[in-house]
Scaffold this motif. Structure first.
Motif, PDB file in Angstrom:
ATOM      1  N   PRO B 181       0.829  -1.203   0.000  1.00  0.00           N
ATOM      2  CA  PRO B 181       0.000   0.000   0.000  1.00  0.00           C
ATOM      3  C   PRO B 181       0.864   1.253   0.000  1.00  0.00           C
ATOM      4  O   PRO B 181       2.045   1.181   0.305  1.00  0.00           O
ATOM      5  CB  PRO B 181      -0.777  -0.133   1.301  1.00  0.00           C
ATOM      6  CG  PRO B 181       0.085  -0.950   2.186  1.00  0.00           C
ATOM      7  CD  PRO B 181       0.847  -1.878   1.301  1.00  0.00           C
ATOM      8  N   ARG B 213       0.142   5.668   6.055  1.00  0.00           N
ATOM      9  CA  ARG B 213      -0.379   5.049   4.832  1.00  0.00           C
ATOM     10  C   ARG B 213      -1.391   6.034   4.280  1.00  0.00           C
ATOM     11  O   ARG B 213      -2.462   6.210   4.834  1.00  0.00           O
ATOM     12  CB  ARG B 213      -1.055   3.725   5.168  1.00  0.00           C
ATOM     13  CG  ARG B 213      -0.080   2.688   5.642  1.00  0.00           C
ATOM     14  CD  ARG B 213      -0.796   1.510   6.221  1.00  0.00           C
ATOM     15  NE  ARG B 213      -1.745   0.933   5.303  1.00  0.00           N
ATOM     16  CZ  ARG B 213      -2.053  -0.347   5.303  1.00  0.00           C
ATOM     17  NH1 ARG B 213      -1.507  -1.170   6.148  1.00  0.00           N
ATOM     18  NH2 ARG B 213      -2.934  -0.814   4.465  1.00  0.00           N
TER      19      ARG B 213
ATOM     20  N   SER C 197      -4.550  -5.390   3.713  1.00  0.00           N
ATOM     21  CA  SER C 197      -4.946  -4.072   3.273  1.00  0.00           C
ATOM     22  C   SER C 197      -5.591  -4.189   1.915  1.00  0.00           C
ATOM     23  O   SER C 197      -5.295  -5.100   1.147  1.00  0.00           O
ATOM     24  CB  SER C 197      -3.719  -3.171   3.173  1.00  0.00           C
ATOM     25  OG  SER C 197      -2.802  -3.728   2.265  1.00  0.00           O
ATOM     26  N   ASP C 307     -13.654  -1.517   5.661  1.00  0.00           N
ATOM     27  CA  ASP C 307     -12.659  -0.806   4.866  1.00  0.00           C
ATOM     28  C   ASP C 307     -13.004   0.678   4.767  1.00  0.00           C
ATOM     29  O   ASP C 307     -12.113   1.525   4.717  1.00  0.00           O
ATOM     30  CB  ASP C 307     -12.549  -1.422   3.475  1.00  0.00           C
ATOM     31  CG  ASP C 307     -11.391  -0.821   2.698  1.00  0.00           C
ATOM     32  OD1 ASP C 307     -10.293  -0.729   3.275  1.00  0.00           O
ATOM     33  OD2 ASP C 307     -11.591  -0.428   1.532  1.00  0.00           O
ATOM     34  N   GLU C 318      -4.535   6.190   6.235  1.00  0.00           N
ATOM     35  CA  GLU C 318      -5.387   5.013   6.330  1.00  0.00           C
ATOM     36  C   GLU C 318      -4.832   4.103   7.396  1.00  0.00           C
ATOM     37  O   GLU C 318      -3.652   4.156   7.709  1.00  0.00           O
ATOM     38  CB  GLU C 318      -5.403   4.272   4.986  1.00  0.00           C
ATOM     39  CG  GLU C 318      -6.037   5.082   3.881  1.00  0.00           C
ATOM     40  CD  GLU C 318      -6.137   4.267   2.610  1.00  0.00           C
ATOM     41  OE1 GLU C 318      -5.581   3.164   2.561  1.00  0.00           O
ATOM     42  OE2 GLU C 318      -6.763   4.760   1.662  1.00  0.00           O
ATOM     43  N   PRO C 320      -4.647  -0.166   8.467  1.00  0.00           N
ATOM     44  CA  PRO C 320      -4.870  -1.475   7.841  1.00  0.00           C
ATOM     45  C   PRO C 320      -6.256  -1.998   8.189  1.00  0.00           C
ATOM     46  O   PRO C 320      -6.669  -1.946   9.348  1.00  0.00           O
ATOM     47  CB  PRO C 320      -3.781  -2.356   8.452  1.00  0.00           C
ATOM     48  CG  PRO C 320      -2.745  -1.408   8.941  1.00  0.00           C
ATOM     49  CD  PRO C 320      -3.488  -0.170   9.346  1.00  0.00           C
TER      50      PRO C 320
END
Lengths: 291, 297, 345
Positions: B181, B213, C197, C307, C318, C320
């Motif tokens: 990612p 992330r 992910s 998600d 974000e 996981p």
């Protein structure tokens, strides 16, 4: 009803054939092959008549359960021949066998929440008529439902239909398993130690149920039991196994005898007549029991 | 009053001796060295580079598996990295271990102290901190004049770069640490500071973590003008992964073809090559102003 | 008892719920996108409008190229995880089984780790590299488990479990080894991937996974009645005419193939495959003809929602998605364990 059933049985059973015919059957487990170990079953020959209740007894390790598994096609017959309704097991498919023979296992545990009705309906599996597009949904025909219903009525579990199998007592669960076996509409019913884990009340309950069903449905019943009295009281004939060989087969009076039992089990027991039926009754001798 | 107190303290001969050879590391621990250490183990590539830059390479007896610069460092015995081999470390009989604050397994420092091996910890906070570290290390290892020169030159180079980009409009940057990612640098990270010093705006500035992330949606929304991919021997983003970014055709960076690679070692290592790293980043972000000044040089 | 009427009612209701959940998920993200642009974006997605795609606004690109494929992928992965979970639980007669229990997932993870270690890029032989390596690793693990567990042409359940657990341990050790020798900056990428992910896939990749998953799910669906009978126990199932050996091998291969694909696109997302079947079983019973498709739909909704949380809680960063599913699934599982003991175990 009776004539009809007899008719159905006749069509299943060619004239002159026994329901179960075992001819010179020998068997040993593959894992013991080549180790010179004894045969689990050694040149066994006997037959079971239609409508008969045969009890198989013998000491631990004498091959009782193996024999039952071979009769139901769960284990392949080693040497010799086993015929159900005149046709060799080897020539029948697994589904074909399932339409003739139903098995009630010794113990049944269900880890998932299935209801009694769902479980009994699974007995209709060998008779399913699935269409390829349906993915099994709505496969149950009216006949399937009627058959499962009748099986539950016959085994007196209809009131439990919506209960979960995992919530039932041992005796109730055993009756559900018998109902599931009956839903298969078998000609032959095999029971492995049907009373092993039950208290005396439920032992009587299950034994009379099996005896009644044998008569009502003209089933051929083969049951394995540790309990010599169960075999003596409820079976038409008793087959006694010793170390994989047939020791004796015949009426309870011919088989449940002190000399035979000493030979097979290697111990002395008291055998007298049952006060109600007159059949042999086995009791432990006084021995070192406390007074 | 204050002056008098100082006078009293510094006037004591015993104290002057201590203060000359005593140092406080970034973990706040006071250490005393009677003489410059002769057997040093470095537990970070950046520290190895610093020691070589101040010509203390001979005193260095052990380095990490990832110390590959200068080439002489490759000849030094290796002791591992984040979880160094204590046995081979102790076998080198170091009289000083210089360790980074990050990446190291926490119990390693405790064990080394139990074994009476002094551990000097360097925490990388900002670019000026690197130059201070170089000077401090220089005094500890007895290479103070050279270390001071190195630090001074670096300060001048950094100042020169900043002068050259002065007045330019900051450029929106996405620094791609990992594509799948997507991981980037956020506030609190060393590279985030470098981006700011090189005249860039990190588009991940709103993320709460130093190495977040980042949501791809946020990337498109923030619309970076430049994509920077760190590359190197042991790390970095491969060519084909860089190509995958071309699919985002509305992104200004893609439209203008400003996808650039940068040597990861220069930016990741808070050592003496940081000026080179900063310069290459500035060249990427402001090619016009930098090239013109380079021509003028 | 399962009737056609009940099946249609439950599945139809769940399908409606799925549509609602997907639309809901499409509305949330790191950037706020107007619901109307969701509609226009979806209109623009249809072919024949390729010319328009160059004129698309950034918000539409976000919708069409990022959020929509990701939400769909989340749904498909969740559905597949739940369906594999249901199947394996019935096959192994173990309510604690999940898609990762048989070691196939570790094979996939090892494949991906190797791809990252050797710096193989986003494509390999023109195919997406990480899924390709993950799938190949999963297939190799499948064959290995098969070889290990098989004895004399049979596939005993206990050796299947044992082989899976052991292979899991060994392959995990290899993955640990790989992360330990990696440059820390890069092993962070691998760890992020291993944590489970979802990323926005390209449409070709999404289409391949969708076709693959739907095909496997359809075949599993056709085996649902067999799963019911298998829960009676292997011997009873055989006495009912089921060729258990063949069925076990087919189901093992099917679930392993799907698990390999799941892990290769999304890493290890825990709890969906174990908890969703439990929850659905409590609500609608155990008949697999209904349980399997219902679990798949609920699993899809669950992962799509989880998600969405993962995408938005710390936006623009974000987290996981495996963390969200574990945080939501863990307490639920504890509840099952502590208060529903009588039913479940």
């Amino acid at each position: 009803m009776t004539t009809e059933t007899t008719e159905a049985m006749r069509s299943w059973l060619p004239v002159g054939c026994h329901a179960v015919e075992v001819e010179s059957l020998s068997f040993r487990y593959r894992t013991t092959e080549g180790q010179g170990r004894m045969w689990t079953l050694d040149h066994l020959s006997f037959h079971v008549d239609a409508g008969e209740i045969l009890g198989i007894v013998g000491p631990n390790g004498s091959g009782k359960s193996s024999l039952l598994k071979i009769l139901s096609g769960l284990l392949p017959a080693g040497e010799g021949d086993v015929r159900l309704g005149g046709i060799s097991l080897g020539k029948r498919s697994q589904t074909d066998i399932a339409r003739v023979v139903a098995v009630v296992p010794q113990e049944y545990t269900q880890v998932f929440p299935f209801t009694v009705a769902e479980t009994v309906l699974m007995g209709r599996f060998p008779h399913r008529t699935s269409r390829w597009w349906s993915m099994g949904i709505g496969d149950e025909t009216a006949n399937d439902l009627a058959c499962a219903h009748q099986s539950m009525v016959d085994t007196d579990v209809l009131s439990l239909a919506d209960r979960l199998v995992s919530d039932l007592s041992g005796g109730e669960r055993q009756r559900v398993m018998i109902a599931r076996a009956l839903a298969q509409e078998p000609k032959i019913l095999l029971l492995d130690e049907p009373t092993a884990f039950l208290d005396i009340n439920h032992q009587i309950d299950i034994c009379s149920l099996v005896a009644r069903l044998g008569t009502e449905r003209e089933l051929t019943v083969v049951l394995v039991s540790h309990d010599l009295n169960v075999a003596s009281q409820y079976c038409d004939r008793v087959l006694m196994l010793k170390e994989g060989g047939l020791c004796r087969i015949g009426s309870p009076e011919e088989t449940i005898r002190p000399d035979v039992l000493r030979m097979v089990y290697g111990c002395d027991v008291v055998v007298d007549a049952h006060p109600q039926t007159g059949r042999p009754r086995v009791t432990m001798p006084m021995g070192f029991a406390r007074k | 009053m204050k002056r008098r107190q100082q006078g009293i303290l510094t006037g004591m001969p015993f104290m002057t001796h201590v203060s000359a050879r005593a140092y406080v590391d970034d973990a706040g621990r006071r250490m005393y060295f009677a003489k410059p250490p002769a057997r040093i183990v470095s537990l970070a590539p950046s520290i190895t580079e610093m020691l070589f830059a101040m010509e203390a390479g001979e005193q260095l007896v052990g380095v990490t598996d990832f110390c590959d610069y200068p080439p002489e460092a490759l000849k030094k015995p290796k002791v591992g990295y984040s979880n160094p081999n204590l046995e081979s470390l102790v076998a080198l009989q170091p009289d000083l271990v210089v360790a980074p604050n990050d990446f190291l397994k926490p119990d390693v420092i405790v064990r080394l102290e139990q074994l009476n091996i002094p551990v000097f910890i360097l925490a990388d906070k900002n670019v000026e901190g690197i130059f201070v570290h170089i000077q401090t290390l220089g005094r500890i290892v007895g290479r103070s004049p050279k270390a001071d020169t190195v630090a001074m030159q670096l300060r001048q180079q950094v100042a020169a770069i900043q002068r050259r980009i002065q007045g330019t409009t900051p450029v929106r940057v996405l620094y791609v640490l990992n594509s799948q990612p997507l991981i980037t640098v956020g506030p609190g990270s060393f590279i985030d500071q470098l981006i700011g010093m090189a005249g860039g705006i990190n588009i991940a500035a709103k993320s709460a973590a130093p190495y977040p992330r980042l949501s791809l949606e946020a990337v498109l929304q923030e619309d970076p003008e430049v994509l920077v991919f760190p590359v190197g021997k042991a790390e970095g983003i491969s060519e084909s992964e860089q190509q995958a970014w071309l699919q985002w055709s509305t992104m200004t960076a893609v439209k203008q073809g400003r996808l650039h690679q940068i040597s990861a070692d220069w930016l990741n290592r808070p050592g003496p090559r940081i000026a080179q790293g900063l310069e290459s980043l500035a060249v990427i972000l402001h090619p016009d102003s930098i090239t013109s000044s380079q021509v003028g040089r | 008892m399962l009737t056609v009427h009940r099946w249609v009612a439950v599945i139809g209701g769940l399908l409606l719920a799925c549509v609602a959940v997907l639309v809901l998920c499409l509305q949330f993200g790191a950037t706020s996108v107007d619901i109307r642009s969701v509609a226009t974006a979806i209109m623009h997605m249809f072919p024949g409008d390729l010319a328009a795609s160059t004129r698309l606004e950034t918000s539409e690109i976000i919708m069409v190229q990022i959020r929509f494929p990701r939400v769909l992928m989340g749904f498909l992965v969740g559905a597949s995880l739940a369906a594999v979970g249901v199947t394996l639980q019935a096959l192994l007669r173990n309510p604690l089984a999940d898609p990762y229990v048989l070691g196939v997932s570790s094979g996939s993870a090892l494949g991906v780790s190797l791809a990252i270690l050797f710096g193989i890029g986003s494509t390999f032989l023109l195919l997406p590299a990480l899924p390709l390596f993950g799938f190949a690793g999963g297939l190799l693990a499948l064959l290995l488990i098969y070889r290990l567990a098989q004895s004399k042409g049979r596939l005993p359940i206990h050796s299947l479990l044992l082989a899976g657990v052991i292979l899991n341990a060994v392959l995990t050790a290899f993955i640990m080894f790989i992360t330990s020798i990696m440059e820390p900056n890069r092993s962070a990428g691998l760890m992020a991937w291993l944590m489970g992910s979802l990323t926005a896939p390209g449409y070709p990749a999404l289409a391949v996974f969708a076709v693959y998953a739907v095909l496997v799910l359809a075949v599993l669906m056709r085996k649902a009645q067999l799963l019911n009978v298998l829960t009676l126990g292997e011997e009873t199932a055989r006495s009912l005419g089921v060729e258990t050996e063949g069925v076990k091998k087919q189901l093992f291969a099917l679930t392993a193939l799907l698990t390999g694909a799941i892990v290769s696109v999304s890493g290890m997302i825990g709890f969906v495959g174990m908890v969703v079947p439990h929850a659905v079983r409590l609500l609608i019973g155990s008949d697999h003809r209904l349980l399997l498709p219902a679990s798949a739909l609920v699993g899809g909704m669950f992962l799509a929602l989880a998600d969405t949380m993962a995408r938005t809680v710390l936006a623009p960063a974000e987290i996981p998605v495996g963390i969200v599913t574990a945080l939501a699934g863990g307490p639920f599982f504890l509840y099952l364990l502590l208060w529903r003991k009588d039913r479940m175990f």
